[in-house]
Design a protein around this motif. Structure first.
Motif, short mmCIF file in Angstrom:
data_model
loop_
_atom_site.label_atom_id
_atom_site.label_comp_id
_atom_site.label_asym_id
_atom_site.label_seq_id
_atom_site.Cartn_x
_atom_site.Cartn_y
_atom_site.Cartn_z
N UNK A 1 0.85 -1.19 0.00
CA UNK A 1 0.00 0.00 0.00
C UNK A 1 0.89 1.24 0.00
N UNK A 2 0.47 2.25 -0.74
CA UNK A 2 1.24 3.48 -0.86
C UNK A 2 0.47 4.62 -0.19
N UNK A 3 1.17 5.40 0.61
CA UNK A 3 0.59 6.59 1.23
C UNK A 3 1.18 7.82 0.56
N UNK A 4 0.31 8.73 0.14
CA UNK A 4 0.73 10.03 -0.40
C UNK A 4 0.13 11.10 0.49
N UNK B 1 -2.05 28.46 2.11
CA UNK B 1 -1.82 28.01 0.74
C UNK B 1 -0.44 27.40 0.54
N UNK B 2 0.37 27.33 1.61
CA UNK B 2 1.76 26.88 1.48
C UNK B 2 1.92 25.43 1.90
N UNK B 3 2.65 24.67 1.12
CA UNK B 3 2.96 23.29 1.44
C UNK B 3 4.09 23.25 2.48
N UNK B 4 3.85 22.57 3.61
CA UNK B 4 4.90 22.49 4.64
C UNK B 4 5.41 21.07 4.83
N UNK B 5 4.67 20.08 4.32
CA UNK B 5 5.12 18.69 4.45
C UNK B 5 4.52 17.88 3.33
N UNK B 6 5.34 17.05 2.70
CA UNK B 6 4.86 16.20 1.61
C UNK B 6 5.72 14.95 1.57
N UNK B 7 5.08 13.79 1.52
CA UNK B 7 5.86 12.55 1.51
C UNK B 7 5.05 11.42 0.90
N UNK B 8 5.77 10.54 0.20
CA UNK B 8 5.21 9.28 -0.30
C UNK B 8 5.92 8.14 0.40
N UNK B 9 5.14 7.20 0.91
CA UNK B 9 5.73 6.05 1.61
C UNK B 9 5.07 4.77 1.15
N UNK C 1 0.40 -8.85 12.35
CA UNK C 1 0.09 -9.11 13.76
C UNK C 1 0.27 -7.89 14.66
N UNK C 2 1.07 -6.93 14.23
CA UNK C 2 1.31 -5.74 15.04
C UNK C 2 0.19 -4.71 14.83
N UNK C 3 -0.01 -3.79 15.78
CA UNK C 3 -0.97 -2.71 15.55
C UNK C 3 -0.63 -1.96 14.26
N UNK C 4 -1.65 -1.74 13.43
CA UNK C 4 -1.42 -1.04 12.17
C UNK C 4 -1.07 0.41 12.47
N UNK C 5 0.09 0.83 12.01
CA UNK C 5 0.53 2.21 12.22
C UNK C 5 1.47 2.60 11.09
N UNK C 6 1.13 3.67 10.41
CA UNK C 6 2.00 4.23 9.38
C UNK C 6 2.65 5.48 9.94
N UNK C 7 3.97 5.46 10.11
CA UNK C 7 4.73 6.61 10.59
C UNK C 7 5.52 7.19 9.44
N UNK C 8 5.39 8.48 9.21
CA UNK C 8 6.10 9.12 8.12
C UNK C 8 7.38 9.81 8.56
N UNK C 9 7.57 9.92 9.88
CA UNK C 9 8.80 10.51 10.41
C UNK C 9 9.39 9.58 11.45
#
Length: 351
Positions: free
Chosen positions: A129-132, A139-147, A158-166
Motif C-alpha cells: 500500500x502506498x501513502x501520499x 496556501x503553502x505546502x509544509x510537508x509532503x511525503x510518499x511512503x 500481527x502488530x498494531x497497524x501504524x503508518x509513521x512518516x517521520x
C-alpha cells in the motif's frame, strides 16, 4: 476546493442544440476556438468545477478529459503524487489522473448497508500500500511525503497497524511562527493546517483519501507542551460491516511563542469503538473494503468534525453499556454466592 486554481462558472449551450436557440446573435461555447477554451478557461478551473463543466456539453466533455489537464490539477492539489512511483501507478488507472481525482478528492464514506461486493475472506489480500501525504498551512505546502509499505509480513499483520512518516529523531522545520495567546493559536491552526492522506492500491488501481481535510481536534499535550492535531475519517468496519472504525491521523508539532514550528510526527492508525488499535491484518481488511466499496461525496465544511464527535459519542455509549453489563454480572455473581452461602449454612444447621 483550495488547490491554487480559480473557480469559474461556465454557461454553455450544447453544440447539438445551439443552432435552434442562437438567433439572438449570442456566441455558443462551441463557436469559441478549442485552444482558447483549453488554455484560458479550463486551466483556471479546480477539479470539482472541471468535472461539472465536462457534463455541460459534449464539446466541453471532449476538451475536459485530456490527461495533461487532470495531471496538472492533481499535482497542484496533492504535490506528493509527483513522485515517480505514484505517477507510474496513476498511469495504470482506467481513466488516469481523472480517475485518481475521482477516487481521492471526495469524502470517503462507507454506509452500513452497503457491504463490499466481495466478502473480505475471499478477497485477495493487499501485498503493498502506498501513502501520499500533504500538509498545507494556508496556501503553502509544509510537508509532503510518499511512503510504500509492504503488507505481507507476519510482523505487519500481527502488530498494531501504524503508518509513521517521520522517524523518532526526525523533524520538519516550517516557516510558521507561533504568535498570540495559546488558545487563539490552537484555533488558528485548526482553521489553517490542512492535511490529505491518500492510500493507493497499486494492484487494483484504486485510491482513497482517509483523512478529514481540517483537524477534528487540536490540543496541547500537558507533559511535553507539544501541539497535537488529530484528523479523522470514520468508516464502516467489522466482520458484519455494521460497526464503525476511525482512521486517526495525528500531527504533532513543537513550537514556542515567537519561534518557528516544527513537525515531529505524522502518523495514522485505525481505532475501533472499544478504543483498541486494530492490527495490520484487520485494519487492512477494513481499509481495502473502504477503498473498493466506499461511497464518495463532496466534503461539507465541518463534516469531519461532526462525524468524529458522533464516533466519540458511540464510544461513550459502548463503554457505558459494557459497564452496565459488568455491574449486572457482578451483582448476579454476588447474589449467587450469597445464595450458596445461605444454603450451605442452612444445611449445616438443620443436619
Amino acid at each position: 476546493m483550495e488547490s491554487g486554481t480559480t473557480t469559474t462558472t461556465i454557461t454553455t449551450v450544447d453544440h447539438d442544440h445551439d443552432h435552434d436557440h442562437n438567433h439572438g446573435g449570442g456566441t455558443a461555447i462551441s463557436d469559441v476556438h478549442q485552444d482558447v477554451i483549453k488554455t484560458h478557461i479550463l486551466t483556471r478551473l479546480d477539479g470539482a468545477t472541471l468535472a461539472s463543466a465536462s457534463c455541460a456539453s459534449s464539446h466541453l466533455h471532449a476538451l475536459s478529459t485530456e490527461e495533461q489537464l487532470w495531471r496538472e490539477i492533481c499535482s497542484s492539489t496533492w504535490p506528493s503524487i509527483d513522485d515517480p512511483r505514484v505517477r507510474h501507478v496513476i498511469s495504470s488507472f482506467p481513466g488516469g489522473y481523472r480517475s485518481f481525482f475521482s477516487d481521492s478528492f471526495p469524502l470517503l464514506r462507507l454506509h452500513h448497508r452497503s457491504p463490499p461486493k466481495q466478502h473480505h475472506h475471499n478477497r485477495p489480500f493487499l501485498a503493498e500500500i502506498i501513502s501520499a501525504v500533504d500538509v498545507h498551512y494556508k496556501e503553502s505546502l509544509i510537508f509532503s511525503k510518499v511512503q510504500e509499505n509492504e503488507t505481507k509480513s507476519d510482523w505487519f499483520l500481527c502488530s498494531p497497524l501504524r503508518f509513521d512518516l517521520l522517524g523518532q529523531k526526525e523533524s520538519v522545520q516550517t516557516p510558521i511562527r507561533h504568535v498570540g495567546e495559546d488558545q487563539a493559536w490552537l484555533d488558528h491552526l485548526e482553521e489553517n493546517l490542512k492535511l490529505s492522506w491518500i492510500l493507493i492500491d497499486p494492484t487494483r488501481n484504486i485510491a482513497a483519501n482517509v483523512s478529514s481535510r481540517s483537524p477534528v481536534s487540536v490540543q496541547r499535550q500537558w507533559l511535553t507542551g507539544d501541539m497535537q492535531l488529530r484528523y479523522s475519517m470514520v468508516i464502516s468496519g467489522g466482520e458484519d460491516w455494521s460497526e464503525v472504525v476511525q482512521c486517526a491521523v495525528v500531527v504533532t508539532c513543537e513550537g514556542k511563542v515567537g519561534g518557528a514550528m516544527q513537525v515531529l510526527e505524522v502518523s495514522m492508525q485505525v481505532e475501533d469503538l472499544e478504543g483498541k488499535h486494530l492490527n495490520g491484518k484487520d485494519g487492512l481488511v477494513i481499509l481495502q473494503g473502504a477503498m473498493e466499496s466506499g461511497k464518495r461525496k463532496k466534503e461539507r465544511k465541518g463534516e469531519g468534525k461532526e462525524r468524529f464527535e458522533e464516533f466519540l459519542k458511540m464510544k461513550r455509549e459502548r463503554k457505558e453499556r459494557k459497564q452496565r453489563r459488568e455491574r449486572a454480572l457482578d451483582m448476579a455473581c454476588i447474589a449467587t454466592g450469597f445464595t450458596i452461602f445461605v444454603a450451605f449454612w442452612s444445611f449445616l444447621l438443620f443436619r
